[in-house]
Each structure stands twice: as C-alpha cells, then as structure tokens.
Design a protein around this motif. Structure first.
Motif, PDB file in Angstrom:
ATOM      1  N   ARG A  42      -7.299 -14.219  -2.974  1.00  0.00           N
ATOM      2  CA  ARG A  42      -7.325 -12.926  -3.665  1.00  0.00           C
ATOM      3  C   ARG A  42      -8.345 -12.988  -4.788  1.00  0.00           C
ATOM      4  NH1 ARG A  42      -1.863 -10.032  -5.795  1.00  0.00           N
ATOM      5  NH2 ARG A  42      -1.728  -9.741  -3.547  1.00  0.00           N
ATOM      6  N   THR A 147      -1.307  -6.436  10.097  1.00  0.00           N
ATOM      7  CA  THR A 147      -0.322  -6.288   9.011  1.00  0.00           C
ATOM      8  C   THR A 147       0.260  -4.876   9.042  1.00  0.00           C
ATOM      9  OG1 THR A 147      -1.566  -7.834   7.631  1.00  0.00           O
ATOM     10  CG2 THR A 147       0.019  -6.423   6.502  1.00  0.00           C
ATOM     11  N   HIS A 180      -7.405  -2.029   2.778  1.00  0.00           N
ATOM     12  CA  HIS A 180      -7.476  -2.521   4.156  1.00  0.00           C
ATOM     13  C   HIS A 180      -6.195  -2.206   4.934  1.00  0.00           C
ATOM     14  CE1 HIS A 180     -10.727  -4.904   2.370  1.00  0.00           C
ATOM     15  NE2 HIS A 180     -11.227  -4.867   3.581  1.00  0.00           N
ATOM     16  N   ASP A 200      -4.342   6.434  -4.536  1.00  0.00           N
ATOM     17  CA  ASP A 200      -5.115   5.210  -4.751  1.00  0.00           C
ATOM     18  C   ASP A 200      -5.895   5.420  -6.037  1.00  0.00           C
ATOM     19  OD1 ASP A 200      -6.296   2.811  -2.608  1.00  0.00           O
ATOM     20  OD2 ASP A 200      -7.396   3.168  -4.472  1.00  0.00           O
ATOM     21  N   ARG A 205     -11.239   6.931  -1.639  1.00  0.00           N
ATOM     22  CA  ARG A 205     -10.335   6.510  -0.547  1.00  0.00           C
ATOM     23  C   ARG A 205      -9.285   7.579  -0.285  1.00  0.00           C
ATOM     24  NH1 ARG A 205      -9.814  -0.055  -1.152  1.00  0.00           N
ATOM     25  NH2 ARG A 205     -12.042  -0.303  -1.202  1.00  0.00           N
ATOM     26  N   ALA A 235      -0.314  -1.580  -2.440  1.00  0.00           N
ATOM     27  CA  ALA A 235      -1.397  -1.887  -3.383  1.00  0.00           C
ATOM     28  C   ALA A 235      -1.109  -3.230  -4.049  1.00  0.00           C
ATOM     29  CB  ALA A 235      -1.539  -0.759  -4.395  1.00  0.00           C
ATOM     30  N   ASN A 258       2.548  -7.570  -1.453  1.00  0.00           N
ATOM     31  CA  ASN A 258       3.310  -8.794  -1.718  1.00  0.00           C
ATOM     32  C   ASN A 258       4.051  -8.649  -3.039  1.00  0.00           C
ATOM     33  OD1 ASN A 258       2.666 -10.644   0.456  1.00  0.00           O
ATOM     34  ND2 ASN A 258       0.572 -10.609  -0.300  1.00  0.00           N
TER      35      ASN A 258
HETATM   36  P1  NAI Z   1      -7.134  -3.981  -0.675  1.00  0.00           P
HETATM   37  O1  NAI Z   1      -7.722  -4.598  -1.870  1.00  0.00           O
HETATM   38  O2  NAI Z   1      -7.983  -3.719   0.521  1.00  0.00           O
HETATM   39  O3  NAI Z   1      -6.457  -2.584  -1.053  1.00  0.00           O
HETATM   40  C1  NAI Z   1      -5.689  -2.368  -2.186  1.00  0.00           C
HETATM   41  C2  NAI Z   1      -5.840  -0.890  -2.530  1.00  0.00           C
HETATM   42  O4  NAI Z   1      -4.954  -0.569  -3.578  1.00  0.00           O
HETATM   43  C3  NAI Z   1      -7.245  -0.533  -3.007  1.00  0.00           C
HETATM   44  O5  NAI Z   1      -7.708   0.622  -2.324  1.00  0.00           O
HETATM   45  C4  NAI Z   1      -7.050  -0.265  -4.503  1.00  0.00           C
HETATM   46  O6  NAI Z   1      -7.962   0.711  -5.007  1.00  0.00           O
HETATM   47  C5  NAI Z   1      -5.619   0.244  -4.512  1.00  0.00           C
HETATM   48  N1  NAI Z   1      -4.914   0.137  -5.779  1.00  0.00           N
HETATM   49  C6  NAI Z   1      -4.959  -0.848  -6.699  1.00  0.00           C
HETATM   50  N2  NAI Z   1      -4.105  -0.583  -7.709  1.00  0.00           N
HETATM   51  C7  NAI Z   1      -3.490   0.577  -7.385  1.00  0.00           C
HETATM   52  C8  NAI Z   1      -2.476   1.360  -8.003  1.00  0.00           C
HETATM   53  N3  NAI Z   1      -1.938   1.003  -9.171  1.00  0.00           N
HETATM   54  N4  NAI Z   1      -2.069   2.492  -7.390  1.00  0.00           N
HETATM   55  C9  NAI Z   1      -2.609   2.878  -6.205  1.00  0.00           C
HETATM   56  N5  NAI Z   1      -3.584   2.183  -5.580  1.00  0.00           N
HETATM   57  C10 NAI Z   1      -3.995   1.033  -6.161  1.00  0.00           C
HETATM   58  O7  NAI Z   1      -5.861  -4.873  -0.275  1.00  0.00           O
HETATM   59  P2  NAI Z   1      -5.106  -4.953   1.106  1.00  0.00           P
HETATM   60  O8  NAI Z   1      -5.669  -6.083   1.893  1.00  0.00           O
HETATM   61  O9  NAI Z   1      -4.993  -3.604   1.711  1.00  0.00           O
HETATM   62  O10 NAI Z   1      -3.655  -5.436   0.635  1.00  0.00           O
HETATM   63  C11 NAI Z   1      -2.736  -4.531   0.031  1.00  0.00           C
HETATM   64  C12 NAI Z   1      -1.468  -5.274  -0.343  1.00  0.00           C
HETATM   65  O11 NAI Z   1      -0.899  -5.846   0.831  1.00  0.00           O
HETATM   66  C13 NAI Z   1      -1.682  -6.462  -1.311  1.00  0.00           C
HETATM   67  O12 NAI Z   1      -0.556  -6.583  -2.131  1.00  0.00           O
HETATM   68  C14 NAI Z   1      -1.787  -7.656  -0.380  1.00  0.00           C
HETATM   69  O13 NAI Z   1      -1.424  -8.846  -1.018  1.00  0.00           O
HETATM   70  C15 NAI Z   1      -0.774  -7.265   0.682  1.00  0.00           C
HETATM   71  N6  NAI Z   1      -0.998  -7.891   1.974  1.00  0.00           N
HETATM   72  C16 NAI Z   1      -2.180  -7.735   2.625  1.00  0.00           C
HETATM   73  C17 NAI Z   1      -2.363  -8.315   3.873  1.00  0.00           C
HETATM   74  C18 NAI Z   1      -3.598  -8.076   4.672  1.00  0.00           C
HETATM   75  O14 NAI Z   1      -3.584  -8.333   5.889  1.00  0.00           O
HETATM   76  N7  NAI Z   1      -4.683  -7.580   4.075  1.00  0.00           N
HETATM   77  C19 NAI Z   1      -1.310  -9.138   4.500  1.00  0.00           C
HETATM   78  C20 NAI Z   1      -0.072  -9.172   3.751  1.00  0.00           C
HETATM   79  C21 NAI Z   1       0.043  -8.601   2.517  1.00  0.00           C
END
Ligand code: NAI
Length: 347
Positions: A42, A147, A180, A200, A205, A235, A258
């Motif tokens: 991360r 996921t 993602h 978001d 987005r 998020a 997570n």
């Molecule tokens: P990412 O970084 O692609 O997306 C996160 C999104 O959340 C971004 O668009 C960001 O602008 C937004 N964001 C951040 N703070 C925010 C808030 N306070 N309110 C609303 N939006 C907010 O991350 P990704 O990969 O989509 O992961 C999302 C969550 O899922 C994380 O917690 C990650 O640890 C968890 N996760 C992801 C996996 C994966 O395959 N990518 C697998 C398992 C868990």
C-alpha cells in the motif's frame, strides 16, 4: 536499508529506508505458519511513520486471517510505503523490490491501495516474490475485479440473512470509494439490477461511475447515512466507528475495505442496532485468492479461483449461520472459525 523492529505477536517487522529514492516504508510478516506471508503493498500519505507502522501491523495480521479464511497455504504479511501515490517513481518501487528480495521469499507482495500491475512489473525487476502482474508466467493481473466478485457473492449471502432473499434486484447500495475494487463492484451490481449511490474524494471517479452505471452521486462525508439497503465501504479502514454506526441506515454492511471496524466493540455496536456486518476479511478474500494462483504457479488457475471463491461464500454462510445461532457478532464468529483453522495447522 532494512532495520528490524521488534513487535510482539509478529514474526518479523522491517523498517525500509532508501535515501537515494526517498523510500520510507515497512514490511510486516505476521505469520508464516500456513506458508509464506502474502499481502499487498500500500502507498499512502500517512501523517507519520507511527501511523504507517500501526497500519502495516493491523493489515498483516488481517492477512493471516484472510488467507486462512480462504483456505490458502499462505501466511499473513503486508507492506506500506509512506507518500502520495502520485509521487511514486520506478526507482522508488525498485528499491522496495530489493528490500522484499532480501527476505528470501518469506514475504510475497501484490497490489493494494495506490498500486497497479505496472508498479508490480517495476518491483519484479528486482525480485520474483511479487504477484498480481500483467505478464509473465502464471500472471494473474489486477486482483480487484476478483475482489469485487467476492464482495458481490458475500452480499448475496448477507442479503439472504438480512432480508430473506439473496436477490439484489432493486436494492439500493451505497458504495464508499470508487477505486480499483469500488468501480468493479458498481459494474457488477449494476449488471445484477441494483441501484447505486456512490461517493469518492475524487470527483472525477464519481462522475464516471454515475455516467457508467446510472448511479446517484452521494456526499463523501455522509455516504454512510444514505437511505440504502446495503452500505459498502470500499475505500479506507476504520469507517465503522462510534460516530458513524449510530448514523447508518442500511441493514447490511458488506464491502471490500480492510479493517472496516475502528475497534472490536464496533462489531457489537452494529449488532445491537440490528445491522448485519459481513466480516471484511471474508468478504474481500477474492483478490488474494486470485494472487495465490500466481504465487502457487497453478495451471488452470481460473477454475481453481472459481472453486475457492465458491468455498469462501460457504465460509461466509457458516459464519453468519453460527453468529445467528449463538447470538454473537459475525466478526466474533469469523475470528473464532478462522482462528480454529490457524490453530489446527499450528499443531
Ligand atoms: P484504490 O486506491 O484503487 O481506491 C480507493 C478509492 O477510495 C479511491 O478512489 C479514493 O479516492 C477513495 N477514497 C479514499 N478516501 C475516501 C473517503 N474518505 N471517502 C470516499 N472515498 C475515498 O484502492 P482499492 O484497490 O480499490 O481498495 C479499496 C479497499 O479495498 C482498500 O481498503 C483495500 O485495502 C481493500 N482491498 C483491496 C483489494 C484489491 O484487490 N484491490 C483486495 C482486498 C481489499
């Protein structure tokens, strides 16, 4: 470059520094009992290194449970880099790759927040202990769509328990975070006929998701208060806390983020309000299942991934059924069931 940090309860924790590339980060191996520690990398603008350390410790412990919940021969680990993902450079990623390589395969990395398959390709120039790549032998690509598929499956199981019907047609779902995983989840939910309210911090987005899937735009600060059937935190962690739980209107919480519970009492606070919370590390295990097919170098990986996803839904069903029968929170039951699996392998 690597300095060992002694942390009780974790097998190994390393502080990683590289002055030339500006790299500052941590690698945490919570447990290698079931196999090499595996979990994503991360990158985030943490307020300070203590906050980054706290995050990596929490996340790596969570990975031990997530990998055991998915019945994978992998232990729990995680890595973090301090900084805005917009500032990352190939040199910084390669420095992290060298650090991972010095651990000799005891830790395998992949994407997490702020990382992409291209970033994994940079890391792979320094070490073979990286998965979630777009090309190369057994490459499994971005885990996020899988996921999202796992979260959708979990939502159907949860909907059956919360509403008596696993169909999501016409259900309103409030999705927090459209990165993602969040975007793919919205895609799948739209396909099955759900109605979406989305938020978001990145306005572009939100606009894109509204255009793609006819979603309604919600507010970042109040998305959890949406009058929805399901709230999907996708998020950051800690969004289920003493301030937000009393304000939730959804009866089911199921998302990809997570560590959604800010503290263990949050699970009981949700239960006391009659809100069914699906334990995050069971709901979001699809991505690590997909990554595992690459780590384990499996032929016919797609079929194996589909079988593991189906077994993960069965685990969620078992957790929710026992939670109801024993009048406990699903989070407690998940820890109990998965903790038993971890112990069984340890003896
Ligand atoms: P990412 O970084 O692609 O997306 C996160 C999104 O959340 C971004 O668009 C960001 O602008 C937004 N964001 C951040 N703070 C925010 C808030 N306070 N309110 C609303 N939006 C907010 O991350 P990704 O990969 O989509 O992961 C999302 C969550 O899922 C994380 O917690 C990650 O640890 C968890 N996760 C992801 C996996 C994966 O395959 N990518 C697998 C398992 C868990």
């Amino acid at each position: 470059m690597l300095t060992r940090v002694a942390i009780e309860g974790h097998e190994e924790v390393w502080r990683v520094e590289d002055a030339e590339t500006g790299l500052l980060g941590f690698i945490a191996l919570h447990s290698t009992q079931l196999g090499p520690a595996a979990g994503g990398l991360r990158m985030r603008s943490y307020p300070d290194s203590d906050a980054a350390l706290a995050d990596v410790l929490n996340l790596s412990r969570g990975m031990s449970f997530k990998n055991a919940a998915a019945n994978l021969p992998l232990g729990g680990g995680k890595a973090v880099i301090l900084g805005d993902p917009a500032t990352k450079t190939p040199a910084l990623l390669r420095a992290m790759g060298r650090a991972i390589h010095t651990l000799g395969g005891r830790y395998w990395t992949a994407e997490d927040m702020g990382m992409s398959p291209e970033d994994m390709a940079q890391i792979a120039r320094e070490t073979p202990y990286v998965a979630g790549r777009d090309s190369g032998p057994f490459a499994s690509g971005d885990p996020s769509p899988v996921t999202a598929r796992g979260v959708l499956n979990a939502m159907c199981v949860g909907a059956r328990h919360a509403f008596g019907d696993d169909s999501l047609v016409g259900r309103r779902i409030a999705v927090q975070g459209l990165g993602h995983v969040g975007w793919h989840l919205c895609r799948l939910l739209h396909q099955v006929g759900a109605d979406l309210t989305v938020a978001d911090t990145d306005a572009a987005r939100v606009a894109q998701t509204c255009a793609d899937f006819g979603a309604e735009a919600g507010d970042v600060e109040t998305i959890h208060t949406t009058d929805a059937d399901i709230f999907a935190p996708c998020a950051i962690g800690g969004t289920l806390n003493a301030a937000t739980i009393p304000e939730l209107r959804a009866r089911l919480v199921a998302g990809a983020a997570n560590n959604q519970l800010a503290s263990p009492d949050a699970a009981d606070a949700l239960r006391e309000r009659g809100i069914l919370y699906l334990p995050d590390y069971v709901a979001n295990g699809g991505g690590i299942i997909n990554v595992a097919a690459e780590i384990l170098r499996l032929d016919g990986g797609d079929r194996w991934v589909a079988e593991k996803l189906s077994a993960l839904s069965d685990t969620m069903e078992r957790v929710l059924t026992r939670a109801r029968a024993e009048d406990r929170s699903p989070a407690y039951l998940a820890d109990l069931i998965v903790g038993e699996r971890l112990l069984r392998r340890a003896v």
